[in-house]
Design a protein around this motif. Structure first.
Motif, PDB file in Angstrom:
ATOM      1  N   GLY A  61       0.828  -1.188   0.000  1.00 18.17           N
ATOM      2  CA  GLY A  61       0.000   0.000   0.000  1.00 18.17           C
ATOM      3  C   GLY A  61       0.866   1.243   0.000  1.00 18.17           C
ATOM      4  O   GLY A  61       2.059   1.189   0.285  1.00 18.17           O
ATOM      5  N   HIS A  69      -5.647   3.401   0.047  1.00 17.78           N
ATOM      6  CA  HIS A  69      -4.720   2.279  -0.047  1.00 17.78           C
ATOM      7  C   HIS A  69      -3.671   2.318   1.059  1.00 17.78           C
ATOM      8  O   HIS A  69      -2.796   1.454   1.094  1.00 17.78           O
ATOM      9  N   ALA A  71      -2.733   1.807   4.764  1.00 15.82           N
ATOM     10  CA  ALA A  71      -3.199   1.160   5.988  1.00 15.82           C
ATOM     11  C   ALA A  71      -2.523   1.704   7.236  1.00 15.82           C
ATOM     12  O   ALA A  71      -2.763   1.201   8.333  1.00 15.82           O
ATOM     13  N   LYS A  77      -7.809   3.676   4.728  1.00 12.01           N
ATOM     14  CA  LYS A  77      -8.236   2.386   4.203  1.00 12.01           C
ATOM     15  C   LYS A  77      -9.408   1.816   4.980  1.00 12.01           C
ATOM     16  O   LYS A  77     -10.302   1.180   4.410  1.00 12.01           O
ATOM     17  N   GLU A  81     -13.040   0.600   3.474  1.00 13.79           N
ATOM     18  CA  GLU A  81     -13.514  -0.782   3.609  1.00 13.79           C
ATOM     19  C   GLU A  81     -14.921  -0.823   4.194  1.00 13.79           C
ATOM     20  O   GLU A  81     -15.778  -1.595   3.745  1.00 13.79           O
TER      21      GLU A  81
END
Length: 401
Positions: A61, A69, A71, A77, A81
């Motif tokens: 990422g 992207h 984390a 991210k 999600e």
């Protein structure tokens, strides 16, 4: 004759007996047996290099702040999600043209814009506003707010005394989310303001038509504090109202380049046109004034003879500036011993003890007294001066005998 059946048959002699492995194979086997430690180490190094290369080439990422992207603590991210699990399609264009295409491909898209470097110009911002059903801007710069032109203005930062902010407004998204993180946030005036701190402007401002929402904190959407307070609820409600979300983070590739670059005359203020020639006149006058020669150069023959007293005084000043009391004491002591040895005719091989004993006998003093004086180590500058005078007095007494 030799055997021919099979690829692994060994050579045989005339009576049909095996002659053993091929000579080249025997040589390689013997070499491998002698260097098996080096071969094992080489195999280990090759395996480690393969592991490192494979790790570096593995997909990772990014580390861009507020990227879906990323984390890390500063990424987003987690909220992407969660939105995806609620049926929201998160589009992540990396160019301005792609972002416009994603917005125009949906009937009522929501745009999240985080232009932390103020890359987009007014025409680009106007195009994004026209193509999006709703725009959520995170921590925008002054130029970005001016280009969006919806009456929302910067108004400072959230005070450090208010790390947690209450909604304080009637917007459904803010009321449902409740308290959010206010640490490090910015506040804005205009439209409907929420999350005010001590009567200041709000960290969340929504335009009167509801098409533009300005959120003054990346912490609300970041991975680090998404699970705290009502951060996740506020982010999901603001970004999940439409089935299509365009998450756009402008980059340097989106810089609008047009026309010819500005020259120095374009960038300079109007009064510089008068100041430039005036500075040139002043510089020329200074050259004429200070640049004139006062006469021919004088050549001095070398080497230059420097008096010993000047060298001694210069070295003494260096010792004084450097507080080199020990070095000065050693120089004075060694010079005295050399001169006393010459006076007492002791020769170059005489030691300090020999010189002290001879001087004591010549003066009729106790050698311990003379030794104590010569071997003394002054610790301060006044004591060094007093000690040097005592040494000078001792030398004069010896020289007078």
């Amino acid at each position: 004759m030799t055997g021919t059946a099979g690829a692994d048959t060994h050579p045989v002699d005339e009576e049909g007996r095996s002659a053993g492995p091929h000579p080249k194979r025997r040589t390689f086997t013997a070499w491998l047996r002698r260097h098996r430690s080096a071969a094992a180490a080489g195999a280990g190094v090759a395996a480690a290099l393969a592991l490192i290369v494979g790790t570096q080439l593995a997909p990772k990422g990014d580390s861009v702040p507020l990227s879906v992207h990323n984390a890390g603590p500063g990424g987003a991210k987690a909220v992407a999600e969660i939105l995806g699990r609620h049926g929201v399609s998160v589009h992540t264009p990396n160019r301005f043209d792609t972002a416009l295409e994603d917005l125009r491909a949906s009937s009522s898209p929501t745009l999240l814009l985080y232009d932390r470097n103020g890359i987009l110009g007014e025409p680009q911002l106007a195009a994004l506003m026209a193509a999006a059903h709703r725009v959520v801007v995170v921590s925008p710069r002054l130029e970005t707010l001016t280009g969006l032109d919806h009456g929302i203005r910067q108004a400072g930062v959230v005070p450090d005394a208010f790390p947690i902010l209450d909604p304080g407004c009637a917007l459904p998204d803010a009321e449902a989310a409740g308290q959010v993180t206010g640490e490090g946030g910015y506040v804005y005036d205009g439209g409907t303001s929420c999350y005010r701190a001590a009567g200041t402007a709000g960290m969340l401002a929504v335009s009167s038509d509801g098409r533009l929402a300005v959120l003054g904190s990346t912490e609300v959407l970041g991975n680090d504090k998404l699970d705290e307070l009502g951060n996740a609820a506020l982010g999901i409600r603001m970004l999940g109202a439409s089935p299509d979300l365009v998450w756009y983070l402008p980059s340097l590739e989106d810089v609008a380049v047009g026309g010819s670059p500005k020259t120095l005359d374009d960038l300079a203020p109007g009064w510089a046109r008068f100041l430039g020639p005036w500075l040139l006149v002043v510089a020329l006058a200074a050259i004429v004034w200070r640049g004139r020669r006062n006469g021919p150069l004088v050549f001095e023959p070398l080497p230059v003879v420097v008096k010993a007293v000047e060298t001694a005084e210069g070295r003494a000043r260096l010792y004084q500036d450097g507080r080199a009391i020990g070095q000065a004491r050693d120089n004075l002591r060694s010079g005295l011993l050399v001169r006393l040895a010459v006076k007492l005719r002791l020769g170059p091989g005489a030691t300090a003890e020999d010189i002290i004993a001879a001087a004591a006998r010549l003066l009729g003093r106790d050698s311990a007294e003379v030794r104590m004086l010569i071997n003394e180590r002054p610790a301060t500058e006044p004591r060094l001066v007093a000690w040097s005078r005592a040494m000078d007095k001792l030398e004069k007494e010896v020289m007078d005998r």
